[in-house]
Design an enzyme around this catalytic site. Structure first.
Site, mmCIF file in Angstrom:
data_model
loop_
_atom_site.group_PDB
_atom_site.id
_atom_site.type_symbol
_atom_site.label_atom_id
_atom_site.label_comp_id
_atom_site.label_asym_id
_atom_site.label_seq_id
_atom_site.Cartn_x
_atom_site.Cartn_y
_atom_site.Cartn_z
ATOM 1 N N CYS A 154 0.834 -1.209 0.000
ATOM 2 C CA CYS A 154 0.000 0.000 0.000
ATOM 3 C C CYS A 154 0.865 1.253 0.000
ATOM 4 O O CYS A 154 1.451 1.617 1.026
ATOM 5 C CB CYS A 154 -0.907 -0.030 1.232
ATOM 6 N N CYS B 75 -0.345 4.203 2.257
ATOM 7 C CA CYS B 75 -0.119 4.004 3.698
ATOM 8 C C CYS B 75 1.362 4.211 4.043
ATOM 9 O O CYS B 75 1.685 4.784 5.080
ATOM 10 C CB CYS B 75 -0.489 2.590 4.152
ATOM 11 N N ASP B 76 2.254 3.720 3.209
ATOM 12 C CA ASP B 76 3.658 3.606 3.626
ATOM 13 C C ASP B 76 4.647 4.525 2.902
ATOM 14 O O ASP B 76 5.795 4.639 3.342
ATOM 15 C CB ASP B 76 4.123 2.147 3.455
#
Ligand code: NAP
Length: 301
Positions: free
Chosen positions: A130, A133-134
């Protein structure tokens, strides 16, 4: 006893819920997480009609807001199985059991694992599925993206906002992604392509430090130093909880007829867990509307 339980609150499930509520059905929407599903993780949609560009999160939020007008009922449950019960269906999670005359399965799909040495070990330590997200953890670092589909290219482009260099490793010469995305990626100076190559190993001390790649034509091996590995090699339908109750294809996608009725009476499907030819937010929504309409007709009959 509900008229309808919808399992999965991604775009398909949310649309089915809207249509069912407007048909005055007594509906329960269930998801293991908050409503929005995988849609909430999509960075930007450029092909959802009516919006030149909108983030998946914002679109999901608006879909939920629209349901709030109808006082929709939502339960956060991780569904373990469904059971046929005379002319109704039980949805079971631990000690909880909810029952409805009809079901819509809208459980979507989840990122596929690559299945190479080191992948599991380094999840959260450099291996990610993701970007949204990261990506901020990789500011000024070098990362690798594996895959050649729409997701891989979109995420690679997004990652260049943070990382110094993004190397896309793809197993063929041709990409699977839309041409417009390919052009955008090729024009981006921070993106480099390694084609006809597969990743065979991910390694490091405490976090990812390098990957091994192999040229599929020559068999030549190479090591690429990297701090992050973003894997986007497709999606798998989330249908294991059905335990073979419904007919699926080999990959686990639920098979349905033109009314989106599955192989068991009273069960309908929509979105990425079906064997649909084109997996898009718009097609999941379209199927959600059809599935709710079919449930309505089924309950009337
Ligand atoms: P995808 O389209 O199935 O692409 C997966 C990519 O991973 C392919 O390039 C595939 O290579 C590669 N791959 C698969 N298994 C591999 C393995 N074991 N090792 C190395 N590479 C492997 O998946 P996706 O990009 O996640 O997209 C999923 C669906 O969502 C698609 O229908 C896509 O069109 C849709 N989507 C649409 C948008 C958009 O419209 N903007 C954005 C994101 C996703 P091959 O090409 O050789 O098979």
């Amino acid at each position: 006893m509900y008229d309808l339980i919808i399992i999965g609150a991604g775009p398909g499930g949310l649309t089915a819920c809207l249509y069912a509520l407007r048909s005055r059905l007594n509906v329960l929407l269930i998801d293991k997480a908050l409503p929005g599903g995988y849609l909430a993780q999509i960075l930007e949609l450029e092909n959802y009609p009516g919006f030149e560009v909108i983030s998946g999160f914002e679109l999901a939020e608006q879909m939920v807001k629209q349901l709030e007008k109808y006082n929709y009922q939502f339960k956060q449950l991780d569904v373990e199985k469904i059971e046929k019960n005379n002319r109704s269906w039980d949805v079971i999670s631990g000690q909880q059991r909810v029952t409805a005359k009809a079901l819509i399965i809208a459980t979507g799909s989840s990122p596929r694992k690559l299945g190479v040495e080191g992948e599991q070990e380094f999840i959260g330590k450099g291996v990610s599925y993701c970007g949204v997200c990261d990506a901020p953890f990789f500011r000024n670092k070098e990362v690798v993206v594996i895959g050649g589909g729409n997701t891989a290219l979109e995420e690679a482009i997004y990652l260049t906002k943070f990382a110094n260099k993004v190397t896309i490793v793809h197993r063929r010469q041709g990409l699977r992604a839309e041409k417009i995305l390919e052009d955008r990626a090729r024009e981006n100076e921070k993106i480099k392509f390694i084609l006809n190559a597969v990743c065979t190993k991910i390694s490091g001390a405490k976090t990812v430090e390098q990957i091994n790649i192999e040229d599929v034509n020559t068999g030549n091996q190479e090591i690429i130093k990297t701090q992050g590995v973003f894997i986007f090699v497709g999606m798998d339908p989330q249908t294991k909880f059905l335990n073979g109750l419904l007919e699926t294809d080999k990959a686990g996608n639920i098979i349905s007829d033109k009314n989106l009725a599955a192989s068991e009476q009273g069960v309908f499907v929509c979105g990425d867990c079906t064997d649909i030819a084109l997996r898009q937010v718009i097609t999941a929504c379209g199927q959600g509307a059809i599935a709710a309409h079919s449930v309505n007709k089924y309950l009337e009959s």
